[in-house]
Design an enzyme around this catalytic site. Sequence first.
Site, PDB file in Angstrom:
ATOM      1  N   GLU A 300     -61.533  -4.601  -9.795  1.00 35.10           N
ATOM      2  CA  GLU A 300     -60.665  -3.605 -10.416  1.00 35.10           C
ATOM      3  C   GLU A 300     -59.202  -4.017 -10.497  1.00 35.10           C
ATOM      4  O   GLU A 300     -58.313  -3.220 -10.217  1.00 35.10           O
ATOM      5  CB  GLU A 300     -60.798  -2.304  -9.624  1.00 35.10           C
ATOM      6  CG  GLU A 300     -60.264  -2.331  -8.171  1.00 35.10           C
ATOM      7  CD  GLU A 300     -61.277  -2.761  -7.120  1.00 35.10           C
ATOM      8  OE1 GLU A 300     -62.212  -3.515  -7.464  1.00 35.10           O
ATOM      9  OE2 GLU A 300     -61.123  -2.359  -5.957  1.00 35.10           O
ATOM     10  N   HIS A 324     -67.173   2.162 -13.137  1.00 36.94           N
ATOM     11  CA  HIS A 324     -66.811   1.942 -11.736  1.00 36.94           C
ATOM     12  C   HIS A 324     -65.433   1.301 -11.615  1.00 36.94           C
ATOM     13  O   HIS A 324     -64.553   1.830 -10.915  1.00 36.94           O
ATOM     14  CB  HIS A 324     -67.877   1.062 -11.073  1.00 36.94           C
ATOM     15  CG  HIS A 324     -67.601   0.756  -9.636  1.00 36.94           C
ATOM     16  ND1 HIS A 324     -68.158   1.462  -8.599  1.00 36.94           N
ATOM     17  CD2 HIS A 324     -66.797  -0.178  -9.054  1.00 36.94           C
ATOM     18  CE1 HIS A 324     -67.720   0.989  -7.449  1.00 36.94           C
ATOM     19  NE2 HIS A 324     -66.895  -0.026  -7.696  1.00 36.94           N
ATOM     20  N   GLU A 325     -65.229   0.191 -12.290  1.00 32.63           N
ATOM     21  CA  GLU A 325     -63.942  -0.508 -12.151  1.00 32.63           C
ATOM     22  C   GLU A 325     -62.804   0.341 -12.707  1.00 32.63           C
ATOM     23  O   GLU A 325     -61.709   0.368 -12.148  1.00 32.63           O
ATOM     24  CB  GLU A 325     -63.997  -1.885 -12.826  1.00 32.63           C
ATOM     25  CG  GLU A 325     -65.129  -2.801 -12.345  1.00 32.63           C
ATOM     26  CD  GLU A 325     -65.282  -2.922 -10.835  1.00 32.63           C
ATOM     27  OE1 GLU A 325     -64.290  -2.684 -10.108  1.00 32.63           O
ATOM     28  OE2 GLU A 325     -66.397  -3.246 -10.372  1.00 32.63           O
ATOM     29  N   HIS A 328     -61.636   2.938 -10.245  1.00 29.92           N
ATOM     30  CA  HIS A 328     -60.723   2.412  -9.217  1.00 29.92           C
ATOM     31  C   HIS A 328     -59.254   2.588  -9.612  1.00 29.92           C
ATOM     32  O   HIS A 328     -58.372   2.502  -8.747  1.00 29.92           O
ATOM     33  CB  HIS A 328     -60.991   0.925  -8.978  1.00 29.92           C
ATOM     34  CG  HIS A 328     -62.067   0.626  -7.969  1.00 29.92           C
ATOM     35  ND1 HIS A 328     -62.051   1.128  -6.683  1.00 29.92           N
ATOM     36  CD2 HIS A 328     -63.168  -0.170  -8.049  1.00 29.92           C
ATOM     37  CE1 HIS A 328     -63.110   0.653  -6.023  1.00 29.92           C
ATOM     38  NE2 HIS A 328     -63.810  -0.130  -6.834  1.00 29.92           N
ATOM     39  N   GLU A 347     -64.407   2.479  -2.114  1.00 34.92           N
ATOM     40  CA  GLU A 347     -65.667   2.297  -2.840  1.00 34.92           C
ATOM     41  C   GLU A 347     -66.544   3.555  -2.900  1.00 34.92           C
ATOM     42  O   GLU A 347     -67.184   3.811  -3.919  1.00 34.92           O
ATOM     43  CB  GLU A 347     -66.452   1.123  -2.247  1.00 34.92           C
ATOM     44  CG  GLU A 347     -65.727  -0.220  -2.370  1.00 34.92           C
ATOM     45  CD  GLU A 347     -65.422  -0.648  -3.802  1.00 34.92           C
ATOM     46  OE1 GLU A 347     -66.030  -0.093  -4.738  1.00 34.92           O
ATOM     47  OE2 GLU A 347     -64.556  -1.530  -3.980  1.00 34.92           O
ATOM     48  N   ASP A 402     -65.561  -8.856   5.174  1.00 34.52           N
ATOM     49  CA  ASP A 402     -66.750  -8.900   4.334  1.00 34.52           C
ATOM     50  C   ASP A 402     -67.946  -8.209   5.004  1.00 34.52           C
ATOM     51  O   ASP A 402     -68.813  -7.664   4.317  1.00 34.52           O
ATOM     52  CB  ASP A 402     -67.089 -10.369   4.065  1.00 34.52           C
ATOM     53  CG  ASP A 402     -67.711 -10.564   2.703  1.00 34.52           C
ATOM     54  OD1 ASP A 402     -67.118 -10.069   1.730  1.00 34.52           O
ATOM     55  OD2 ASP A 402     -68.785 -11.186   2.626  1.00 34.52           O
ATOM     56  N   TYR A 410     -70.236   2.082  -0.131  1.00 36.71           N
ATOM     57  CA  TYR A 410     -70.449   2.537  -1.505  1.00 36.71           C
ATOM     58  C   TYR A 410     -71.291   3.805  -1.557  1.00 36.71           C
ATOM     59  O   TYR A 410     -70.866   4.851  -2.051  1.00 36.71           O
ATOM     60  CB  TYR A 410     -71.152   1.447  -2.319  1.00 36.71           C
ATOM     61  CG  TYR A 410     -70.285   0.259  -2.666  1.00 36.71           C
ATOM     62  CD1 TYR A 410     -70.066  -0.763  -1.735  1.00 36.71           C
ATOM     63  CD2 TYR A 410     -69.683   0.140  -3.907  1.00 36.71           C
ATOM     64  CE1 TYR A 410     -69.285  -1.856  -2.043  1.00 36.71           C
ATOM     65  CE2 TYR A 410     -68.896  -0.961  -4.224  1.00 36.71           C
ATOM     66  CZ  TYR A 410     -68.700  -1.944  -3.292  1.00 36.71           C
ATOM     67  OH  TYR A 410     -67.922  -3.032  -3.600  1.00 36.71           O
TER      68      TYR A 410
HETATM   69  N1  BES Z   1     -63.821  -3.967  -5.455  1.00 34.84           N
HETATM   70  C1  BES Z   1     -65.179  -4.284  -5.704  1.00 34.84           C
HETATM   71  C2  BES Z   1     -65.459  -5.751  -5.580  1.00 34.84           C
HETATM   72  C3  BES Z   1     -65.162  -6.337  -4.220  1.00 34.84           C
HETATM   73  C4  BES Z   1     -65.570  -5.695  -3.078  1.00 34.84           C
HETATM   74  C5  BES Z   1     -64.502  -7.525  -4.125  1.00 34.84           C
HETATM   75  C6  BES Z   1     -65.277  -6.251  -1.846  1.00 34.84           C
HETATM   76  C7  BES Z   1     -64.218  -8.077  -2.899  1.00 34.84           C
HETATM   77  C8  BES Z   1     -64.602  -7.432  -1.750  1.00 34.84           C
HETATM   78  C9  BES Z   1     -65.644  -3.815  -7.073  1.00 34.84           C
HETATM   79  O1  BES Z   1     -65.062  -2.631  -7.487  1.00 34.84           O
HETATM   80  C10 BES Z   1     -67.118  -3.538  -6.964  1.00 34.84           C
HETATM   81  O2  BES Z   1     -67.481  -2.692  -6.203  1.00 34.84           O
HETATM   82  N2  BES Z   1     -67.939  -4.255  -7.718  1.00 34.84           N
HETATM   83  C11 BES Z   1     -69.371  -4.125  -7.703  1.00 34.84           C
HETATM   84  C12 BES Z   1     -69.872  -3.409  -8.922  1.00 34.84           C
HETATM   85  C13 BES Z   1     -69.947  -1.936  -8.828  1.00 34.84           C
HETATM   86  C14 BES Z   1     -70.553  -1.374 -10.102  1.00 34.84           C
HETATM   87  C15 BES Z   1     -70.679  -1.424  -7.617  1.00 34.84           C
HETATM   88  C16 BES Z   1     -69.985  -5.492  -7.738  1.00 34.84           C
HETATM   89  O3  BES Z   1     -69.246  -6.460  -7.932  1.00 34.84           O
HETATM   90  O4  BES Z   1     -71.191  -5.611  -7.591  1.00 34.84           O
HETATM   91 ZN    ZN Z   2     -65.671  -0.971  -6.408  1.00 26.50          ZN
END
Ligand code: BES
Ligand code: ZN
Length: 630
Positions: A300, A324-325, A328, A347, A402, A410
Amino acid sequence: MRPGGWFGFGLLLAGAIGSGEGDAVGADDAVRAKADRRDAHSFGNPDEVRVHHVILNLHVDFERKVLHGNATLLIGRGPGVSADVPLVLDSKGLVIEGISAGSGPEGVLAEVPHEIGKGDPIRGAPISIKLPAEADTVRVRYRTSPGAGALQWLGPARTAGKRLPFLFTQSEPIQARTWLPLQDSPGVRITYEATLHVPEGLIAVMAADPQERRPGLFRFTMERPIPSYLIALAVGDLAFRPLGARTGVWAEPSVVEKAAFEFADTEKMIEATEARFGPYRWGRYDILVLPPSFPFGGMENPKLTFATPTILAGDRSLVALVAHELAHSWSGNLVTNATWRDFWLNEGFTVYLERRIVEAVYGPERAEIEAVLGLQELKDEFTRLPPGDQVLHIDLAGRDPDDGMTQVAYEKGALFLAELERAFGRKRFDAFLRDYFDRHAFQSITTGDFLGDLKARLFPLDAQAAGQIDLLAWVEAPGLAAPYTTPTSGRLDAVDRSVADWTSGKAPASLDTKNWSTQEWLHFLRALPPTIPPDRMAGLDAAFGLTGRGNAEIAAQWLQVAVRNGYRPADARLEEFLTTIGRRKFLMPLYRELIRTPEGKARALAIYTRARPFYHPIAVESVDKLLNPR
Ligand code: BES
Ligand code: ZN
C-alpha cells in the site's frame, strides 16, 4: 510461550481497556501507554531526538546493484533533552561514508563523529551521531550493499520487455533501513523529498508527488507525514495509462493495457470508501504493476500501490486486492500501527474495509465469499502457530516482525471488527470508524489506543452490545476465544454440494460449474478430499483444464492438490510456476506440500536451486528457512 500464559499479559493490558474517557487516567496507565508505544524493532531514539524530514539524493547504479548518495535529515530535540544526547538511527548493511551536521539544509555542514553499534541480525545496527548543540540538520553520505533486503535488482531477462533492467523497493516492515539511514519505526512520521539519478531511458516512480522529470533525473516530494515503511521507489521501463481523473496505472509497456482493463473499477472503489469512511486524503491513487518476482500480492505505498502481475486474471476477479491496498489509504497509511505488535490495526482493519468496498462495488455475495474463505485461511494458519502467535496483540520482542505477519492479524482482526459491526449495528459502527479516521489522521497508534477509543466512544452508545464484546479475549487470547458470527455464503454451500456429488462418484462434467468465479473454484479445490486416485485427478483435469489455467490463484491451488496426490502430468506446470512467480503466498504452500515426502523434498530443492536467483530477498529468506531448517 510466555510464563503464565496470556493471562499475565492480559492483565497488563487491562489498564488500557479500563481507561476510557471519563476514567481518571492514572500514572500507571501513562507508564503503560508509553511502554506500549516503544518499538522493539528500532534502535532509534525519537523521544529524545526525532527525524521529521528527509532529503534524499541518490544515484541508481544497476551495474554494481547499489544506491549511493546522501540522506539529509532534519531533526528536532525533545523538550529538555540535553545536547550531548546523540541522534540514533537504524541501518542494515549500509556503508556509511561520512556524516556532517549543521543548521539548515543550505547551511554549512561540518563533519561529526559517529559510532556504529553492534546490533543484531534482525534489526541491523544503530548509528549514533554526536551533534553540536544547535544542529538541526544531519547529512549521511552512504551506499547500500548488494544484499539490501528492501531492494530487488532485476536484469532485463526478468522483465516483461527483456530489454532494460528493473529495480523496486519493499520497505515494510523493517527494510527501509537497508536503503536509507533513518529512524525506521512506524511510530515516527516524516515528510520527504527525493532526487534520483537513473540511467537514461529508464523511468523512476516513487510513492510521492512527482515534481520534475528530465532524462536521467527525477524529483519527488511527499508532503504528508508518513512512517518510513511507506517510502518506496521503482525504476524500469514504465508506461502510464490513466483510469480516471485521479487514478491510473503504471506498468511495463507490454503489460499496461491489460492492467488498465483489470483495474477499471478503481475510481468506484475510492468513491465507495469515501462515502463511508471519509475523504481520500492523498490526492492521486495510482497502481504500479511489478514484474512477477514481487514477493507480495500488493503493498500500500501511498499514492502508488505496488502490485503483483498475478492479479491480472483478465476477468477482474482478483481486484479485491486493489480494494485492500486502497483501503490502507485509511487504515495503515492515515492511521498507522505504532509498532509491529499492533500490525493487526493495519491489516485487520484493512481486510474489514476491503470487504466493505467489495460489497459496495460488487455486491454482498462476493464479500461473503471472501469472508468465508478468509476464516478458512485463519483456521488453517492456527494449525501451524503456537498459542502465543495466535494473539492479535502479539509479543514480538526479540523476534523477526515477520513472525507476526500471519492470517491472525488479517482475518482474526477483521472478524473482531465484523463482530463489533454486528453488535452495534452498521450505522453506529460506520460513524465510529469515520470519526476514528478523522481523529487519528496522520497519527501512529497502539492497540491500547484503539481499545480506549472503543470504551470511550462506542461502548457507551449501547451497554447491551458492549456486554457482548470480550475485549481481552479478542486481543490477548489465542485462537477464537471470543464469540463471533460465522460468515456464510450460499454460493460456497452450493460448491460444497458439488464436492460431495463428485466425491460420491459423479462425473466432473455433470457438476454445475458454468458460472463459477475464481473464488468458487478456489473453494472447490480446497474442499476436495485429501487423497484422490490418479484416474480421478486426470478426470478433473480433463473436464476443467486445471493444469492449463492461467489464473495464478487457481493454478497455485490446483498445483497443491497435484503435489499432494503425486499427479505427474502437472509436473512441468509446477516447475514453470515456481520458477516464474515469486509471490511468497504461492511459494510457501507449494514448497510445504512438496517437502512432505523425501522424493518431493529432492524435487523442491532442485527447483529451488534454479528459482532462487529469481526470487526477492524476502521470499528467499522464507523459503531458505523452510527448506534448510537450521
Ligand atoms: N501491507 C501488506 C503487505 C505486507 C505485509 C508487506 C507485511 C510486508 C509485511 C499488504 O497490504 C497486504 O496485506 N498484501 C496482501 C494482499 C491482501 C489482499 C491480503 C498480500 O500481499 O498477499
Ligand atoms: Zn494489507
